[in-house]
Design an enzyme around this catalytic site. Structure first.
Site, PDB file in Angstrom:
ATOM      1  N   ARG A  73       0.832  -1.210   0.000  1.00  0.00           N
ATOM      2  CA  ARG A  73       0.000   0.000   0.000  1.00  0.00           C
ATOM      3  C   ARG A  73       0.866   1.259   0.000  1.00  0.00           C
ATOM      4  O   ARG A  73       0.913   2.013  -0.964  1.00  0.00           O
ATOM      5  CB  ARG A  73      -0.938  -0.025   1.233  1.00  0.00           C
ATOM      6  CG  ARG A  73      -2.086   0.969   1.187  1.00  0.00           C
ATOM      7  CD  ARG A  73      -1.699   2.369   1.583  1.00  0.00           C
ATOM      8  NE  ARG A  73      -1.166   2.453   2.944  1.00  0.00           N
ATOM      9  CZ  ARG A  73      -0.535   3.525   3.415  1.00  0.00           C
ATOM     10  NH1 ARG A  73      -0.344   4.585   2.652  1.00  0.00           N
ATOM     11  NH2 ARG A  73      -0.057   3.539   4.655  1.00  0.00           N
ATOM     12  N   ASP A  74       1.628   1.476   1.054  1.00  0.00           N
ATOM     13  CA  ASP A  74       2.404   2.712   1.155  1.00  0.00           C
ATOM     14  C   ASP A  74       3.503   2.739   0.100  1.00  0.00           C
ATOM     15  O   ASP A  74       3.848   3.799  -0.440  1.00  0.00           O
ATOM     16  CB  ASP A  74       3.018   2.819   2.563  1.00  0.00           C
ATOM     17  CG  ASP A  74       3.267   4.243   2.995  1.00  0.00           C
ATOM     18  OD1 ASP A  74       3.469   5.104   2.118  1.00  0.00           O
ATOM     19  OD2 ASP A  74       3.285   4.506   4.207  1.00  0.00           O
ATOM     20  N   HIS A  99       8.864   6.770   8.465  1.00  0.00           N
ATOM     21  CA  HIS A  99       9.510   6.851   7.148  1.00  0.00           C
ATOM     22  C   HIS A  99      10.993   7.144   7.380  1.00  0.00           C
ATOM     23  O   HIS A  99      11.376   7.744   8.389  1.00  0.00           O
ATOM     24  CB  HIS A  99       8.835   7.915   6.284  1.00  0.00           C
ATOM     25  CG  HIS A  99       7.520   7.430   5.720  1.00  0.00           C
ATOM     26  ND1 HIS A  99       7.362   7.042   4.415  1.00  0.00           N
ATOM     27  CD2 HIS A  99       6.303   7.247   6.312  1.00  0.00           C
ATOM     28  CE1 HIS A  99       6.112   6.642   4.222  1.00  0.00           C
ATOM     29  NE2 HIS A  99       5.437   6.767   5.350  1.00  0.00           N
ATOM     30  N   CYS A 113       4.420   9.093   0.228  1.00  0.00           N
ATOM     31  CA  CYS A 113       3.039   9.500   0.020  1.00  0.00           C
ATOM     32  C   CYS A 113       3.028  10.496  -1.129  1.00  0.00           C
ATOM     33  O   CYS A 113       3.781  11.476  -1.099  1.00  0.00           O
ATOM     34  CB  CYS A 113       2.486  10.132   1.294  1.00  0.00           C
ATOM     35  SG  CYS A 113       0.851  10.836   1.059  1.00  0.00           S
ATOM     36  N   HIS A 120       4.609   4.345  12.772  1.00  0.00           N
ATOM     37  CA  HIS A 120       4.749   4.217  11.313  1.00  0.00           C
ATOM     38  C   HIS A 120       5.823   5.224  10.890  1.00  0.00           C
ATOM     39  O   HIS A 120       5.564   6.416  10.801  1.00  0.00           O
ATOM     40  CB  HIS A 120       3.377   4.537  10.696  1.00  0.00           C
ATOM     41  CG  HIS A 120       3.322   4.570   9.210  1.00  0.00           C
ATOM     42  ND1 HIS A 120       2.710   3.576   8.462  1.00  0.00           N
ATOM     43  CD2 HIS A 120       3.740   5.483   8.313  1.00  0.00           C
ATOM     44  CE1 HIS A 120       2.771   3.889   7.180  1.00  0.00           C
ATOM     45  NE2 HIS A 120       3.395   5.041   7.051  1.00  0.00           N
TER      46      HIS A 120
HETATM   47  P1  HMG Z   1     -12.588  14.485  -3.216  1.00  0.00           P
HETATM   48  O1  HMG Z   1     -12.157  14.772  -4.607  1.00  0.00           O
HETATM   49  O2  HMG Z   1     -12.768  15.633  -2.287  1.00  0.00           O
HETATM   50  O3  HMG Z   1     -13.878  13.536  -3.138  1.00  0.00           O
HETATM   51  O4  HMG Z   1     -11.512  13.471  -2.607  1.00  0.00           O
HETATM   52  P2  HMG Z   1     -15.284  13.609  -3.739  1.00  0.00           P
HETATM   53  O5  HMG Z   1     -16.173  12.989  -2.727  1.00  0.00           O
HETATM   54  O6  HMG Z   1     -15.596  14.975  -4.254  1.00  0.00           O
HETATM   55  O7  HMG Z   1     -15.175  12.612  -4.995  1.00  0.00           O
HETATM   56  C1  HMG Z   1     -14.460  12.924  -6.176  1.00  0.00           C
HETATM   57  C2  HMG Z   1     -14.545  11.725  -7.130  1.00  0.00           C
HETATM   58  O8  HMG Z   1     -13.870  10.593  -6.549  1.00  0.00           O
HETATM   59  C3  HMG Z   1     -15.975  11.276  -7.383  1.00  0.00           C
HETATM   60  O9  HMG Z   1     -15.994  10.699  -8.656  1.00  0.00           O
HETATM   61  C4  HMG Z   1     -16.167  10.194  -6.348  1.00  0.00           C
HETATM   62  O10 HMG Z   1     -17.173   9.260  -6.707  1.00  0.00           O
HETATM   63  C5  HMG Z   1     -14.806   9.528  -6.350  1.00  0.00           C
HETATM   64  P3  HMG Z   1     -16.737  11.430  -9.897  1.00  0.00           P
HETATM   65  O11 HMG Z   1     -18.167  11.580  -9.461  1.00  0.00           O
HETATM   66  O12 HMG Z   1     -16.058  12.771 -10.035  1.00  0.00           O
HETATM   67  O13 HMG Z   1     -16.503  10.506 -11.036  1.00  0.00           O
HETATM   68  N1  HMG Z   1     -14.490   8.891  -5.065  1.00  0.00           N
HETATM   69  C6  HMG Z   1     -14.112   7.625  -4.951  1.00  0.00           C
HETATM   70  N2  HMG Z   1     -13.898   6.644  -5.868  1.00  0.00           N
HETATM   71  C7  HMG Z   1     -13.511   5.449  -5.406  1.00  0.00           C
HETATM   72  N3  HMG Z   1     -13.263   5.207  -4.076  1.00  0.00           N
HETATM   73  C8  HMG Z   1     -13.439   6.147  -3.152  1.00  0.00           C
HETATM   74  C9  HMG Z   1     -13.887   7.420  -3.574  1.00  0.00           C
HETATM   75  N4  HMG Z   1     -14.161   8.560  -2.925  1.00  0.00           N
HETATM   76  C10 HMG Z   1     -14.537   9.455  -3.847  1.00  0.00           C
HETATM   77  N5  HMG Z   1     -13.209   5.877  -1.875  1.00  0.00           N
HETATM   78  C11 HMG Z   1     -10.893  11.667  -1.138  1.00  0.00           C
HETATM   79  C12 HMG Z   1     -11.609  13.001  -1.281  1.00  0.00           C
HETATM   80  C13 HMG Z   1     -10.723  11.354   0.315  1.00  0.00           C
HETATM   81  C14 HMG Z   1     -11.724  10.598  -1.843  1.00  0.00           C
HETATM   82  C15 HMG Z   1      -9.524  11.808  -1.856  1.00  0.00           C
HETATM   83  O14 HMG Z   1      -8.871  12.913  -1.330  1.00  0.00           O
HETATM   84  C16 HMG Z   1      -8.645  10.598  -1.668  1.00  0.00           C
HETATM   85  O15 HMG Z   1      -8.943   9.509  -2.150  1.00  0.00           O
HETATM   86  N6  HMG Z   1      -7.482  10.793  -0.973  1.00  0.00           N
HETATM   87  C17 HMG Z   1      -6.588   9.719  -0.677  1.00  0.00           C
HETATM   88  C18 HMG Z   1      -5.167  10.168  -0.864  1.00  0.00           C
HETATM   89  C19 HMG Z   1      -4.243   9.052  -0.492  1.00  0.00           C
HETATM   90  O16 HMG Z   1      -4.560   7.875  -0.660  1.00  0.00           O
HETATM   91  N7  HMG Z   1      -3.052   9.398   0.028  1.00  0.00           N
HETATM   92  C20 HMG Z   1      -2.067   8.440   0.407  1.00  0.00           C
HETATM   93  C21 HMG Z   1      -2.452   7.656   1.607  1.00  0.00           C
HETATM   94  S1  HMG Z   1      -2.178   8.472   3.143  1.00  0.00           S
HETATM   95  C22 HMG Z   1      -0.529   8.148   3.524  1.00  0.00           C
HETATM   96  O17 HMG Z   1       0.190   7.642   2.701  1.00  0.00           O
HETATM   97  C23 HMG Z   1      -0.026   8.409   4.903  1.00  0.00           C
HETATM   98  C24 HMG Z   1       0.133   7.114   5.727  1.00  0.00           C
HETATM   99  O18 HMG Z   1       1.030   6.226   5.108  1.00  0.00           O
HETATM  100  C25 HMG Z   1       0.652   7.456   7.145  1.00  0.00           C
HETATM  101  C26 HMG Z   1       1.880   8.360   7.153  1.00  0.00           C
HETATM  102  O19 HMG Z   1       2.897   8.011   6.528  1.00  0.00           O
HETATM  103  O20 HMG Z   1       1.786   9.399   7.783  1.00  0.00           O
HETATM  104  C27 HMG Z   1      -1.216   6.394   5.877  1.00  0.00           C
HETATM  105 MG    MG Z   2       3.205   6.295   5.259  1.00  0.00          MG
END
Ligand code: HMG
Ligand code: MG
Length: 324
Positions: A16-17, A217, A248, A215
Protein backbone atom coordinates in the site's frame (compact mmCIF):
# COMPACT_ATOMS: atom_id res chain seq x y z
CA UNK A 1 21.52 -1.63 28.22
CA UNK A 2 17.88 -0.56 28.17
CA UNK A 3 15.14 -3.13 28.03
CA UNK A 4 13.45 -4.02 24.77
CA UNK A 5 10.10 -5.76 24.52
CA UNK A 6 10.22 -9.54 24.24
CA UNK A 7 8.27 -9.43 20.99
CA UNK A 8 7.08 -6.82 18.50
CA UNK A 9 4.26 -7.04 15.97
CA UNK A 10 5.13 -6.08 12.41
CA UNK A 11 2.75 -4.88 9.70
CA UNK A 12 4.22 -4.73 6.22
CA UNK A 13 2.67 -1.74 4.46
CA UNK A 14 4.79 -2.12 1.29
CA UNK A 15 1.96 -3.08 -1.08
CA UNK A 16 0.00 0.00 0.00
CA UNK A 17 2.40 2.71 1.15
CA UNK A 18 5.11 1.48 -1.20
CA UNK A 19 3.21 0.91 -4.40
CA UNK A 20 1.02 4.02 -4.02
CA UNK A 21 4.17 6.05 -4.44
CA UNK A 22 5.57 4.48 -7.58
CA UNK A 23 5.40 6.68 -10.65
CA UNK A 24 4.15 3.76 -12.75
CA UNK A 25 1.33 1.35 -12.04
CA UNK A 26 2.62 -2.04 -10.97
CA UNK A 27 0.77 -4.83 -12.83
CA UNK A 28 -1.87 -6.62 -10.77
CA UNK A 29 -0.14 -10.01 -11.16
CA UNK A 30 3.03 -8.63 -9.58
CA UNK A 31 1.08 -7.01 -6.72
CA UNK A 32 -0.72 -10.28 -6.00
CA UNK A 33 2.56 -12.20 -6.02
CA UNK A 34 4.14 -9.59 -3.72
CA UNK A 35 1.29 -9.72 -1.19
CA UNK A 36 1.28 -13.53 -1.29
CA UNK A 37 5.01 -13.64 -0.63
CA UNK A 38 4.79 -11.12 2.21
CA UNK A 39 1.97 -13.08 3.82
CA UNK A 40 4.32 -16.07 4.05
CA UNK A 41 7.13 -14.17 5.77
CA UNK A 42 5.61 -14.35 9.26
CA UNK A 43 4.50 -10.70 9.47
CA UNK A 44 1.33 -10.31 11.51
CA UNK A 45 -0.36 -8.07 8.97
CA UNK A 46 -0.06 -6.93 5.38
CA UNK A 47 -1.61 -3.62 4.33
CA UNK A 48 -2.50 -4.82 0.89
CA UNK A 49 -4.10 -1.87 -0.90
CA UNK A 50 -6.30 1.25 -0.71
CA UNK A 51 -9.96 1.91 -1.44
CA UNK A 52 -9.23 5.60 -1.98
CA UNK A 53 -10.27 7.52 -5.07
CA UNK A 54 -8.44 6.17 -8.13
CA UNK A 55 -8.37 9.75 -9.39
CA UNK A 56 -6.13 10.56 -6.43
CA UNK A 57 -4.08 7.36 -6.34
CA UNK A 58 -4.39 5.54 -9.67
CA UNK A 59 -1.57 3.21 -8.62
CA UNK A 60 -3.99 1.30 -6.35
CA UNK A 61 -7.13 1.48 -8.46
CA UNK A 62 -7.24 -2.33 -8.65
CA UNK A 63 -7.86 -2.89 -4.90
CA UNK A 64 -10.99 -5.02 -5.47
CA UNK A 65 -9.26 -7.28 -7.97
CA UNK A 66 -6.27 -7.63 -5.67
CA UNK A 67 -8.39 -8.66 -2.68
CA UNK A 68 -10.24 -11.19 -4.86
CA UNK A 69 -7.01 -12.79 -5.99
CA UNK A 70 -4.66 -12.88 -3.02
CA UNK A 71 -4.21 -15.97 -0.85
CA UNK A 72 -5.39 -15.52 2.72
CA UNK A 73 -3.28 -17.75 4.98
CA UNK A 74 -4.74 -18.20 8.44
CA UNK A 75 -3.32 -15.95 11.10
CA UNK A 76 -2.32 -13.08 8.81
CA UNK A 77 -4.42 -9.91 8.89
CA UNK A 78 -5.01 -8.16 5.55
CA UNK A 79 -5.86 -4.49 5.92
CA UNK A 80 -6.68 -1.69 3.47
CA UNK A 81 -6.89 2.08 3.54
CA UNK A 82 -10.42 3.52 3.40
CA UNK A 83 -11.01 7.30 3.34
CA UNK A 84 -14.81 7.53 3.27
CA UNK A 85 -18.09 5.64 3.04
CA UNK A 86 -17.63 5.08 -0.66
CA UNK A 87 -14.33 3.31 0.02
CA UNK A 88 -15.91 1.33 2.85
CA UNK A 89 -18.75 0.18 0.57
CA UNK A 90 -16.25 -0.89 -2.06
CA UNK A 91 -14.39 -2.95 0.55
CA UNK A 92 -17.53 -4.49 2.05
CA UNK A 93 -18.99 -5.36 -1.36
CA UNK A 94 -16.17 -7.87 -1.65
CA UNK A 95 -18.06 -10.16 0.75
CA UNK A 96 -15.80 -12.98 1.92
CA UNK A 97 -12.86 -11.37 0.12
CA UNK A 98 -13.13 -8.12 2.08
CA UNK A 99 -10.21 -6.81 4.16
CA UNK A 100 -9.88 -8.07 7.75
CA UNK A 101 -9.16 -4.57 9.01
CA UNK A 102 -10.12 -1.07 7.87
CA UNK A 103 -7.48 1.67 8.00
CA UNK A 104 -8.83 5.22 8.12
CA UNK A 105 -6.59 8.27 8.11
CA UNK A 106 -6.33 11.81 9.30
CA UNK A 107 -3.44 14.10 10.29
CA UNK A 108 -2.07 16.39 12.96
CA UNK A 109 -1.50 19.05 10.29
CA UNK A 110 -4.32 20.97 8.60
CA UNK A 111 -2.29 21.63 5.47
CA UNK A 112 -1.42 17.97 4.99
CA UNK A 113 -5.01 16.95 5.64
CA UNK A 114 -6.20 19.34 2.92
CA UNK A 115 -3.66 18.21 0.37
CA UNK A 116 -4.06 14.51 1.10
CA UNK A 117 -7.83 14.28 1.52
CA UNK A 118 -9.30 17.61 0.42
CA UNK A 119 -10.72 18.10 3.93
CA UNK A 120 -9.88 19.68 7.26
CA UNK A 121 -8.87 17.41 10.13
CA UNK A 122 -12.39 17.79 11.55
CA UNK A 123 -13.77 17.07 8.07
CA UNK A 124 -11.85 13.80 7.75
CA UNK A 125 -13.08 12.67 11.16
CA UNK A 126 -16.66 13.54 10.25
CA UNK A 127 -16.26 11.68 6.97
CA UNK A 128 -14.95 8.50 8.52
CA UNK A 129 -17.27 8.43 11.56
CA UNK A 130 -19.82 6.31 9.63
CA UNK A 131 -16.98 4.07 8.46
CA UNK A 132 -16.01 3.43 12.09
CA UNK A 133 -19.63 2.63 12.89
CA UNK A 134 -19.95 0.33 9.87
CA UNK A 135 -16.71 -1.47 10.71
CA UNK A 136 -17.85 -2.00 14.28
CA UNK A 137 -21.19 -3.42 13.09
CA UNK A 138 -19.34 -5.76 10.76
CA UNK A 139 -17.01 -6.78 13.59
CA UNK A 140 -13.94 -5.45 11.80
CA UNK A 141 -11.08 -3.86 13.71
CA UNK A 142 -10.03 -0.35 12.77
CA UNK A 143 -6.64 1.25 12.37
CA UNK A 144 -6.59 5.01 12.51
CA UNK A 145 -3.57 6.73 11.09
CA UNK A 146 -2.56 10.17 12.28
CA UNK A 147 -0.04 11.58 9.83
CA UNK A 148 2.57 14.27 10.47
CA UNK A 149 3.03 13.46 14.16
CA UNK A 150 6.43 15.16 14.17
CA UNK A 151 6.44 17.37 11.09
CA UNK A 152 4.45 18.29 8.02
CA UNK A 153 5.83 18.80 4.50
CA UNK A 154 3.88 22.10 4.27
CA UNK A 155 3.91 23.47 7.85
CA UNK A 156 7.20 22.21 9.27
CA UNK A 157 7.36 21.11 12.91
CA UNK A 158 4.11 19.93 14.47
CA UNK A 159 3.65 20.40 18.22
CA UNK A 160 3.00 17.09 20.01
CA UNK A 161 -0.07 18.66 21.62
CA UNK A 162 -1.68 18.70 18.14
CA UNK A 163 -1.34 14.93 18.02
CA UNK A 164 -2.86 14.71 21.48
CA UNK A 165 -5.84 16.83 20.38
CA UNK A 166 -6.48 14.61 17.36
CA UNK A 167 -6.34 11.46 19.48
CA UNK A 168 -8.84 13.02 21.90
CA UNK A 169 -11.20 13.76 19.01
CA UNK A 170 -10.85 10.22 17.71
CA UNK A 171 -11.70 8.84 21.13
CA UNK A 172 -14.79 11.07 21.15
CA UNK A 173 -16.15 9.33 18.03
CA UNK A 174 -15.78 5.95 19.71
CA UNK A 175 -12.31 4.80 18.75
CA UNK A 176 -10.91 2.88 21.67
CA UNK A 177 -7.18 2.31 22.21
CA UNK A 178 -7.96 -1.02 23.87
CA UNK A 179 -9.55 -2.30 20.69
CA UNK A 180 -8.51 -0.07 17.81
CA UNK A 181 -5.10 0.62 16.46
CA UNK A 182 -3.86 4.22 16.89
CA UNK A 183 -1.15 4.50 14.27
CA UNK A 184 1.23 7.44 14.53
CA UNK A 185 2.67 8.41 11.14
CA UNK A 186 6.02 10.11 10.91
CA UNK A 187 5.16 10.88 7.33
CA UNK A 188 8.24 12.65 6.03
CA UNK A 189 11.03 10.96 7.95
CA UNK A 190 12.55 13.86 9.86
CA UNK A 191 12.32 12.55 13.43
CA UNK A 192 15.24 11.87 15.71
CA UNK A 193 14.85 9.70 18.82
CA UNK A 194 14.30 12.73 21.08
CA UNK A 195 11.26 13.72 18.98
CA UNK A 196 9.76 10.30 19.63
CA UNK A 197 10.39 10.66 23.37
CA UNK A 198 8.82 14.12 23.41
CA UNK A 199 5.79 12.84 21.50
CA UNK A 200 5.16 9.94 23.88
CA UNK A 201 5.75 12.22 26.89
CA UNK A 202 2.93 14.43 25.64
CA UNK A 203 0.61 11.45 25.23
CA UNK A 204 1.52 9.87 28.56
CA UNK A 205 -1.79 10.16 30.43
CA UNK A 206 -3.90 9.73 27.30
CA UNK A 207 -2.72 6.56 25.60
CA UNK A 208 -0.04 4.03 26.46
CA UNK A 209 2.85 3.42 24.06
CA UNK A 210 1.79 -0.25 23.77
CA UNK A 211 -1.62 0.93 22.51
CA UNK A 212 -0.06 2.74 19.57
CA UNK A 213 1.60 1.64 16.37
CA UNK A 214 4.54 3.62 15.07
CA UNK A 215 4.75 4.22 11.31
CA UNK A 216 8.15 5.62 10.44
CA UNK A 217 9.51 6.85 7.15
CA UNK A 218 13.25 6.68 6.68
CA UNK A 219 13.94 9.72 4.50
CA UNK A 220 16.96 10.79 6.56
CA UNK A 221 18.10 7.41 7.84
CA UNK A 222 16.76 7.94 11.38
CA UNK A 223 13.78 5.56 11.35
CA UNK A 224 15.54 2.60 12.92
CA UNK A 225 17.01 4.76 15.69
CA UNK A 226 13.49 6.07 16.36
CA UNK A 227 12.08 2.53 16.41
CA UNK A 228 14.77 1.44 18.86
CA UNK A 229 13.93 4.26 21.25
CA UNK A 230 10.21 3.63 20.81
CA UNK A 231 10.69 -0.01 21.79
CA UNK A 232 12.43 1.13 24.95
CA UNK A 233 9.46 3.37 25.67
CA UNK A 234 7.11 0.38 25.35
CA UNK A 235 5.93 0.55 21.74
CA UNK A 236 5.40 -3.01 20.49
CA UNK A 237 3.71 -2.49 17.12
CA UNK A 238 5.49 -1.15 14.06
CA UNK A 239 4.66 -0.58 10.42
CA UNK A 240 7.47 -1.11 7.95
CA UNK A 241 7.76 -1.80 4.26
CA UNK A 242 9.61 -4.56 2.49
CA UNK A 243 12.89 -3.22 1.11
CA UNK A 244 12.09 0.28 2.38
CA UNK A 245 9.47 0.99 -0.29
CA UNK A 246 7.09 3.81 0.48
CA UNK A 247 6.15 7.45 0.46
CA UNK A 248 3.04 9.50 0.02
CA UNK A 249 2.18 11.20 -3.27
CA UNK A 250 0.83 14.13 -1.23
CA UNK A 251 3.91 14.51 0.97
CA UNK A 252 6.67 15.89 -1.28
CA UNK A 253 10.12 14.78 -0.25
CA UNK A 254 8.92 11.82 1.81
CA UNK A 255 10.90 8.70 1.01
CA UNK A 256 10.37 5.08 1.90
CA UNK A 257 9.13 3.56 5.11
CA UNK A 258 11.40 1.97 7.64
CA UNK A 259 12.50 -1.19 5.82
CA UNK A 260 10.96 -4.32 7.30
CA UNK A 261 14.26 -6.18 6.90
CA UNK A 262 16.13 -3.49 8.86
CA UNK A 263 13.63 -3.68 11.73
CA UNK A 264 13.59 -7.48 11.73
CA UNK A 265 17.39 -7.64 11.60
CA UNK A 266 17.79 -5.27 14.54
CA UNK A 267 15.20 -7.14 16.57
CA UNK A 268 16.84 -10.45 15.81
CA UNK A 269 20.26 -9.20 16.92
CA UNK A 270 18.69 -7.77 20.08
CA UNK A 271 16.78 -10.99 20.93
CA UNK A 272 13.41 -9.40 20.40
CA UNK A 273 11.02 -11.71 18.53
CA UNK A 274 9.18 -10.70 15.38
CA UNK A 275 8.29 -14.13 14.00
CA UNK A 276 9.46 -12.90 10.59
CA UNK A 277 11.78 -14.82 8.27
CA UNK A 278 14.41 -12.52 6.84
CA UNK A 279 15.04 -14.95 3.96
CA UNK A 280 11.41 -14.86 2.89
CA UNK A 281 11.32 -11.09 3.17
CA UNK A 282 14.36 -10.87 0.94
CA UNK A 283 12.60 -13.12 -1.59
CA UNK A 284 9.59 -10.80 -1.60
CA UNK A 285 11.89 -7.81 -1.97
CA UNK A 286 13.75 -9.41 -4.89
CA UNK A 287 10.49 -10.10 -6.66
CA UNK A 288 9.17 -6.55 -6.37
CA UNK A 289 12.59 -5.05 -7.15
CA UNK A 290 12.56 -7.17 -10.34
CA UNK A 291 9.13 -5.79 -11.24
CA UNK A 292 10.19 -2.21 -10.54
CA UNK A 293 13.46 -2.71 -12.39
CA UNK A 294 15.61 -1.24 -9.63
CA UNK A 295 17.08 -2.13 -6.27
CA UNK A 296 15.31 -1.18 -3.05
CA UNK A 297 16.64 1.36 -0.54
CA UNK A 298 16.58 -0.85 2.58
CA UNK A 299 20.03 -1.30 4.10
CA UNK A 300 19.72 -4.99 4.92
CA UNK A 301 18.16 -5.59 1.52
CA UNK A 302 21.16 -3.94 -0.13
CA UNK A 303 23.67 -5.79 2.02
CA UNK A 304 22.08 -9.18 1.50
CA UNK A 305 21.31 -8.90 -2.19
CA UNK A 306 24.22 -6.80 -3.45
CA UNK A 307 28.00 -7.06 -3.48
CA UNK A 308 29.60 -8.50 -0.36
CA UNK A 309 26.53 -10.56 0.41
CA UNK A 310 28.38 -13.75 1.25
CA UNK A 311 30.74 -12.13 3.71
CA UNK A 312 27.89 -10.24 5.39
CA UNK A 313 25.79 -13.39 5.67
CA UNK A 314 28.74 -15.30 7.04
CA UNK A 315 29.47 -12.59 9.61
CA UNK A 316 25.88 -12.40 10.85
CA UNK A 317 25.53 -16.18 10.92
CA UNK A 318 28.67 -16.50 12.99
CA UNK A 319 27.19 -14.08 15.54
CA UNK A 320 23.95 -16.03 15.68
CA UNK A 321 21.89 -13.66 13.57
CA UNK A 322 21.47 -15.74 10.44
CA UNK A 323 18.67 -14.74 8.23
CA UNK A 324 15.91 -17.29 8.41
P1 HMG B 1 -12.59 14.49 -3.22
O1 HMG B 1 -12.16 14.77 -4.61
O2 HMG B 1 -12.77 15.63 -2.29
O3 HMG B 1 -13.88 13.54 -3.14
O4 HMG B 1 -11.51 13.47 -2.61
P2 HMG B 1 -15.28 13.61 -3.74
O5 HMG B 1 -16.17 12.99 -2.73
O6 HMG B 1 -15.60 14.98 -4.25
O7 HMG B 1 -15.17 12.61 -5.00
C1 HMG B 1 -14.46 12.92 -6.18
C2 HMG B 1 -14.54 11.73 -7.13
O8 HMG B 1 -13.87 10.59 -6.55
C3 HMG B 1 -15.98 11.28 -7.38
O9 HMG B 1 -15.99 10.70 -8.66
C4 HMG B 1 -16.17 10.19 -6.35
O10 HMG B 1 -17.17 9.26 -6.71
C5 HMG B 1 -14.81 9.53 -6.35
P3 HMG B 1 -16.74 11.43 -9.90
O11 HMG B 1 -18.17 11.58 -9.46
O12 HMG B 1 -16.06 12.77 -10.03
O13 HMG B 1 -16.50 10.51 -11.04
N1 HMG B 1 -14.49 8.89 -5.06
C6 HMG B 1 -14.11 7.63 -4.95
N2 HMG B 1 -13.90 6.64 -5.87
C7 HMG B 1 -13.51 5.45 -5.41
N3 HMG B 1 -13.26 5.21 -4.08
C8 HMG B 1 -13.44 6.15 -3.15
C9 HMG B 1 -13.89 7.42 -3.57
N4 HMG B 1 -14.16 8.56 -2.92
C10 HMG B 1 -14.54 9.46 -3.85
N5 HMG B 1 -13.21 5.88 -1.88
C11 HMG B 1 -10.89 11.67 -1.14
C12 HMG B 1 -11.61 13.00 -1.28
C13 HMG B 1 -10.72 11.35 0.31
C14 HMG B 1 -11.72 10.60 -1.84
C15 HMG B 1 -9.52 11.81 -1.86
O14 HMG B 1 -8.87 12.91 -1.33
C16 HMG B 1 -8.64 10.60 -1.67
O15 HMG B 1 -8.94 9.51 -2.15
N6 HMG B 1 -7.48 10.79 -0.97
C17 HMG B 1 -6.59 9.72 -0.68
C18 HMG B 1 -5.17 10.17 -0.86
C19 HMG B 1 -4.24 9.05 -0.49
O16 HMG B 1 -4.56 7.88 -0.66
N7 HMG B 1 -3.05 9.40 0.03
C20 HMG B 1 -2.07 8.44 0.41
C21 HMG B 1 -2.45 7.66 1.61
S1 HMG B 1 -2.18 8.47 3.14
C22 HMG B 1 -0.53 8.15 3.52
O17 HMG B 1 0.19 7.64 2.70
C23 HMG B 1 -0.03 8.41 4.90
C24 HMG B 1 0.13 7.11 5.73
O18 HMG B 1 1.03 6.23 5.11
C25 HMG B 1 0.65 7.46 7.14
C26 HMG B 1 1.88 8.36 7.15
O19 HMG B 1 2.90 8.01 6.53
O20 HMG B 1 1.79 9.40 7.78
C27 HMG B 1 -1.22 6.39 5.88
MG1 MG C 1 3.20 6.30 5.26
Amino acid sequence: MMTLPHRVRVTDVGPRDGLQNESGIVPLEAKVAFVNRLARTGVAEVEASSFVSPRWVPQLGDAEELFRRIERPTGVVFSALVPNEKGFDRAMNLGDDRPDKIAIFTAASESFSQRNTNATIAGTIERFAPVVEGAKKAGLPVRVYISCVVACPYEGAIAPVKVREVIERLMQIGLDPDRDDFDLGETIGVAAPNDIETLYDELEDLIEPRQTTLHLHDTRGTALACAYVAMQLGVVRFDAACGGLGGCPYAPGAAGNLATEDLVYLCRRMHCETGVSLDRLLEAGRQIAGTLGRSLPGRVFGAETGAGRDSVSAATESTGSGSS
